[in-house]
Design a protein around this motif. Structure first.
Motif, PDB file in Angstrom:
ATOM      1  N   ALA A  25       0.822  -1.208   0.000  1.00 24.41           N
ATOM      2  CA  ALA A  25       0.000   0.000   0.000  1.00 24.41           C
ATOM      3  C   ALA A  25       0.853   1.255   0.000  1.00 24.41           C
ATOM      4  O   ALA A  25       0.611   2.197  -0.782  1.00 24.41           O
ATOM      5  N   ILE A  26       1.847   1.299   0.860  1.00 28.78           N
ATOM      6  CA  ILE A  26       2.709   2.483   0.949  1.00 28.78           C
ATOM      7  C   ILE A  26       3.478   2.674  -0.350  1.00 28.78           C
ATOM      8  O   ILE A  26       3.598   3.804  -0.857  1.00 28.78           O
ATOM      9  N   ALA A  27       3.974   1.583  -0.906  1.00 30.89           N
ATOM     10  CA  ALA A  27       4.714   1.674  -2.169  1.00 30.89           C
ATOM     11  C   ALA A  27       3.820   2.201  -3.283  1.00 30.89           C
ATOM     12  O   ALA A  27       4.244   3.047  -4.086  1.00 30.89           O
ATOM     13  N   ARG A  28       2.580   1.744  -3.343  1.00 31.16           N
ATOM     14  CA  ARG A  28       1.663   2.202  -4.396  1.00 31.16           C
ATOM     15  C   ARG A  28       1.356   3.687  -4.252  1.00 31.16           C
ATOM     16  O   ARG A  28       1.288   4.412  -5.249  1.00 31.16           O
ATOM     17  N   LEU A  29       1.130   4.123  -3.030  1.00 33.25           N
ATOM     18  CA  LEU A  29       0.852   5.535  -2.831  1.00 33.25           C
ATOM     19  C   LEU A  29       2.038   6.389  -3.266  1.00 33.25           C
ATOM     20  O   LEU A  29       1.858   7.436  -3.916  1.00 33.25           O
ATOM     21  N   ARG A  30       3.231   5.955  -2.944  1.00 30.65           N
ATOM     22  CA  ARG A  30       4.421   6.725  -3.315  1.00 30.65           C
ATOM     23  C   ARG A  30       4.674   6.692  -4.815  1.00 30.65           C
ATOM     24  O   ARG A  30       5.042   7.711  -5.402  1.00 30.65           O
ATOM     25  N   VAL A  31       4.464   5.561  -5.438  1.00 33.79           N
ATOM     26  CA  VAL A  31       4.630   5.476  -6.888  1.00 33.79           C
ATOM     27  C   VAL A  31       3.643   6.407  -7.589  1.00 33.79           C
ATOM     28  O   VAL A  31       3.953   7.009  -8.622  1.00 33.79           O
ATOM     29  N   ALA A  32       2.456   6.560  -7.000  1.00 30.88           N
ATOM     30  CA  ALA A  32       1.446   7.457  -7.576  1.00 30.88           C
ATOM     31  C   ALA A  32       1.760   8.925  -7.308  1.00 30.88           C
ATOM     32  O   ALA A  32       1.021   9.810  -7.762  1.00 30.88           O
ATOM     33  N   GLY A  33       2.833   9.186  -6.568  1.00 29.35           N
ATOM     34  CA  GLY A  33       3.258  10.572  -6.340  1.00 29.35           C
ATOM     35  C   GLY A  33       2.836  11.167  -5.023  1.00 29.35           C
ATOM     36  O   GLY A  33       3.069  12.354  -4.778  1.00 29.35           O
ATOM     37  N   HIS A  34       2.261  10.358  -4.133  1.00 32.90           N
ATOM     38  CA  HIS A  34       1.798  10.876  -2.857  1.00 32.90           C
ATOM     39  C   HIS A  34       2.876  10.747  -1.783  1.00 32.90           C
ATOM     40  O   HIS A  34       3.690   9.828  -1.805  1.00 32.90           O
ATOM     41  N   GLU A  35       2.866  11.667  -0.848  1.00 29.43           N
ATOM     42  CA  GLU A  35       3.774  11.602   0.288  1.00 29.43           C
ATOM     43  C   GLU A  35       3.101  10.847   1.427  1.00 29.43           C
ATOM     44  O   GLU A  35       1.943  11.133   1.764  1.00 29.43           O
ATOM     45  N   VAL A  36       3.782   9.897   2.024  1.00 25.26           N
ATOM     46  CA  VAL A  36       3.224   9.109   3.119  1.00 25.26           C
ATOM     47  C   VAL A  36       3.957   9.458   4.410  1.00 25.26           C
ATOM     48  O   VAL A  36       5.185   9.357   4.489  1.00 25.26           O
ATOM     49  N   ARG A  37       3.188   9.868   5.414  1.00 23.21           N
ATOM     50  CA  ARG A  37       3.750  10.241   6.705  1.00 23.21           C
ATOM     51  C   ARG A  37       3.363   9.223   7.785  1.00 23.21           C
ATOM     52  O   ARG A  37       2.373   8.509   7.661  1.00 23.21           O
ATOM     53  N   ASN A  38       4.127   9.238   8.861  1.00 24.86           N
ATOM     54  CA  ASN A  38       3.881   8.410  10.039  1.00 24.86           C
ATOM     55  C   ASN A  38       3.867   6.924   9.697  1.00 24.86           C
ATOM     56  O   ASN A  38       3.067   6.149  10.240  1.00 24.86           O
ATOM     57  N   GLU A  39       4.770   6.509   8.850  1.00 20.96           N
ATOM     58  CA  GLU A  39       4.885   5.093   8.509  1.00 20.96           C
ATOM     59  C   GLU A  39       5.211   4.260   9.740  1.00 20.96           C
ATOM     60  O   GLU A  39       4.881   3.063   9.808  1.00 20.96           O
ATOM     61  N   ALA A  40       5.836   4.878  10.738  1.00 22.27           N
ATOM     62  CA  ALA A  40       6.206   4.153  11.960  1.00 22.27           C
ATOM     63  C   ALA A  40       4.994   3.544  12.658  1.00 22.27           C
ATOM     64  O   ALA A  40       5.115   2.526  13.355  1.00 22.27           O
ATOM     65  N   ALA A  41       3.821   4.149  12.477  1.00 21.90           N
ATOM     66  CA  ALA A  41       2.614   3.621  13.125  1.00 21.90           C
ATOM     67  C   ALA A  41       2.273   2.222  12.636  1.00 21.90           C
ATOM     68  O   ALA A  41       1.630   1.442  13.355  1.00 21.90           O
ATOM     69  N   THR A  42       2.700   1.873  11.442  1.00 21.06           N
ATOM     70  CA  THR A  42       2.368   0.562  10.891  1.00 21.06           C
ATOM     71  C   THR A  42       3.182  -0.558  11.528  1.00 21.06           C
ATOM     72  O   THR A  42       2.838  -1.735  11.391  1.00 21.06           O
ATOM     73  N   ALA A  43       4.275  -0.214  12.208  1.00 17.30           N
ATOM     74  CA  ALA A  43       5.148  -1.221  12.816  1.00 17.30           C
ATOM     75  C   ALA A  43       4.925  -1.365  14.311  1.00 17.30           C
ATOM     76  O   ALA A  43       5.519  -2.238  14.947  1.00 17.30           O
ATOM     77  N   ARG A  44       4.082  -0.532  14.893  1.00 19.09           N
ATOM     78  CA  ARG A  44       3.862  -0.590  16.337  1.00 19.09           C
ATOM     79  C   ARG A  44       3.042  -1.821  16.722  1.00 19.09           C
ATOM     80  O   ARG A  44       2.140  -2.226  15.986  1.00 19.09           O
ATOM     81  N   ARG A  45       3.369  -2.375  17.879  1.00 21.60           N
ATOM     82  CA  ARG A  45       2.621  -3.516  18.407  1.00 21.60           C
ATOM     83  C   ARG A  45       2.503  -3.350  19.926  1.00 21.60           C
ATOM     84  O   ARG A  45       3.476  -3.107  20.610  1.00 21.60           O
ATOM     85  N   TYR A  46       1.298  -3.499  20.430  1.00 17.85           N
ATOM     86  CA  TYR A  46       1.086  -3.586  21.871  1.00 17.85           C
ATOM     87  C   TYR A  46      -0.118  -4.490  22.084  1.00 17.85           C
ATOM     88  O   TYR A  46      -1.242  -4.132  21.713  1.00 17.85           O
ATOM     89  N   GLN A  47       0.116  -5.674  22.614  1.00 19.79           N
ATOM     90  CA  GLN A  47      -0.940  -6.674  22.730  1.00 19.79           C
ATOM     91  C   GLN A  47      -1.610  -6.843  21.363  1.00 19.79           C
ATOM     92  O   GLN A  47      -0.914  -7.083  20.373  1.00 19.79           O
ATOM     93  N   ARG A  48      -2.905  -6.678  21.263  1.00 18.64           N
ATOM     94  CA  ARG A  48      -3.578  -6.841  19.971  1.00 18.64           C
ATOM     95  C   ARG A  48      -3.761  -5.503  19.236  1.00 18.64           C
ATOM     96  O   ARG A  48      -4.467  -5.436  18.211  1.00 18.64           O
ATOM     97  N   PHE A  49      -3.129  -4.462  19.739  1.00 20.08           N
ATOM     98  CA  PHE A  49      -3.365  -3.121  19.226  1.00 20.08           C
ATOM     99  C   PHE A  49      -2.163  -2.581  18.448  1.00 20.08           C
ATOM    100  O   PHE A  49      -1.041  -3.046  18.606  1.00 20.08           O
ATOM    101  N   GLY A  50      -2.441  -1.559  17.636  1.00 22.62           N
ATOM    102  CA  GLY A  50      -1.394  -0.911  16.850  1.00 22.62           C
ATOM    103  C   GLY A  50      -0.648   0.135  17.660  1.00 22.62           C
ATOM    104  O   GLY A  50      -0.449   1.265  17.176  1.00 22.62           O
ATOM    105  N   GLY A  51      -0.236  -0.232  18.864  1.00 19.80           N
ATOM    106  CA  GLY A  51       0.440   0.686  19.772  1.00 19.80           C
ATOM    107  C   GLY A  51      -0.330   0.799  21.075  1.00 19.80           C
ATOM    108  O   GLY A  51      -1.445   0.288  21.216  1.00 19.80           O
ATOM    109  N   THR A  52       0.259   1.468  22.043  1.00 20.30           N
ATOM    110  CA  THR A  52      -0.443   1.716  23.309  1.00 20.30           C
ATOM    111  C   THR A  52      -1.599   2.678  23.059  1.00 20.30           C
ATOM    112  O   THR A  52      -1.671   3.357  22.024  1.00 20.30           O
ATOM    113  N   ASP A  53      -2.499   2.759  24.026  1.00 19.72           N
ATOM    114  CA  ASP A  53      -3.606   3.711  23.898  1.00 19.72           C
ATOM    115  C   ASP A  53      -3.075   5.126  23.707  1.00 19.72           C
ATOM    116  O   ASP A  53      -3.608   5.904  22.901  1.00 19.72           O
TER     117      ASP A  53
END
Length: 313
Positions: A25-53
């Motif tokens: 998804a990120i690669a497609r958005l960038r190839v289409a010319g869009h800037e993608v921010r906060n990619e770090a959020a996609t790598a976060r893990r806390y229990q079953r959540f995408g990061g802590t609350d």
């Protein structure tokens, strides 16, 4: 899509089980010319959540900071569960001051419904029920239908959708368009996070819920007075339903027929929205006009934020 957009990612609910889909998804958005921010959020893990609350709430509260450059699109990573845990921590006053009247589109659905409705109820902020990063932008073969409808909603001040789905009831009504995931909506009944919409057009969808559970939740909306204040109920996609011998003919169609006898507003069916590959994008909080006839229905929406028509780079 010719214009370059700034897409800021948020992870308000679960983490992505398929990291390859996120990378596609990120690669497609960038190839289409869009800037993608906060990619770090996609790598976060806390229990079953995408990061802590706290981390997940900060993804959203950051938008209220005047020092933070606003993106064009705020795109949810995925659904699952966890958004409801953030509702007490969001800076509604700051978000209202910063985002009101701004051409910023907050996009997602499923569990993200909780945040969308809270923002509408507490800050008067509209958003978009639409595709999410992992499932749709990151699909092995993205749906052309989904992408076309997404960019149409992002880039135009009005949206008209027509579907040749036969209707058992007719309607010609106008009102605020709102809704989303049914089980999430019902979880907000009786709280300050459910918008008090008068004369609205409510759309709902869900997944992995049997017809009797869907019916029970619609009864909750009816008996709590929510449906009595609406002008129409629009049913989207209800995926994951399994047939059991015990149902004895009680299926989704039978449930809908019964609901029509319970609610006193038109029930429109066949909206291509929900946990499906081909889905439309809907402005939550926009002004809508719904016309349903035996041969199909038309939904027109206006008064929602759309992206600026010049390049943002």
């Amino acid at each position: 899509m010719s214009l370059s957009r700034i897409v800021e990612l948020i992870a308000p609910s679960g983490y992505p089980p398929d990291q390859a889909a996120v990378e596609r998804a990120i690669a497609r958005l960038r190839v289409a010319g869009h800037e993608v921010r906060n990619e770090a959020a996609t790598a976060r893990r806390y229990q079953r959540f995408g990061g802590t609350d706290g981390e997940r709430a900060e993804d959203i509260n950051r938008l209220a900071d005047p020092a933070h450059a606003l993106p064009d699109i705020v795109l949810a990573l995925r659904g699952g569960y966890g958004a409801v845990r953030l509702l007490d921590a969001l800076d509604y006053d700051g978000l209202r001051r910063r985002l009101t009247g701004q051409p910023v589109a907050l996009v997602g659905h499923s569990d993200f419904t909780a945040i969308q409705l809270a923002l509408l109820a507490r800050a008067g902020l509209p958003s978009f029920s639409g595709p999410m990063l992992a499932m749709h932008f990151g699909a092995e073969v993205p749906s052309a239908f989904t992408m076309d409808h997404f960019w149409r909603a992002m880039n135009g001040p009005t949206l008209t959708l027509e579907f040749a789905v036969p209707q058992a009831q007719t309607a010609d009504v106008s009102g605020t368009l709102w809704g989303g995931n049914l089980s999430t909506i019902v979880s907000l009944v009786g709280t300050r996070y459910l918008p008090d919409v008068e004369g609205g057009i409510l759309f709902i969808e869900d997944t992995n819920e049997q017809p009797f559970r869907i019916e029970r939740m619609i009864y909750q909306l009816q008996r709590s007075g929510v449906l009595a204040r609406q002008r129409a109920l629009v049913l989207g996609d209800f995926s994951g339903i399994r047939a059991f011998d015990y149902d004895n003919g009680y299926d989704l169609s039978a449930m809908i027929e019964h609901i029509r006898s319970v609610v006193n507003i038109p029930v429109v069916t066949g909206l291509p929205f929900g946990h499906c590959a081909d889905l439309i994008t809907l402005p939550v909080g926009g002004t809508a006009h719904l016309v349903a006839r035996p041969d199909g229905f038309r939904l027109s929406v206006s008064s929602y934020p759309h992206l600026r028509d010049t390049d943002t780079r």
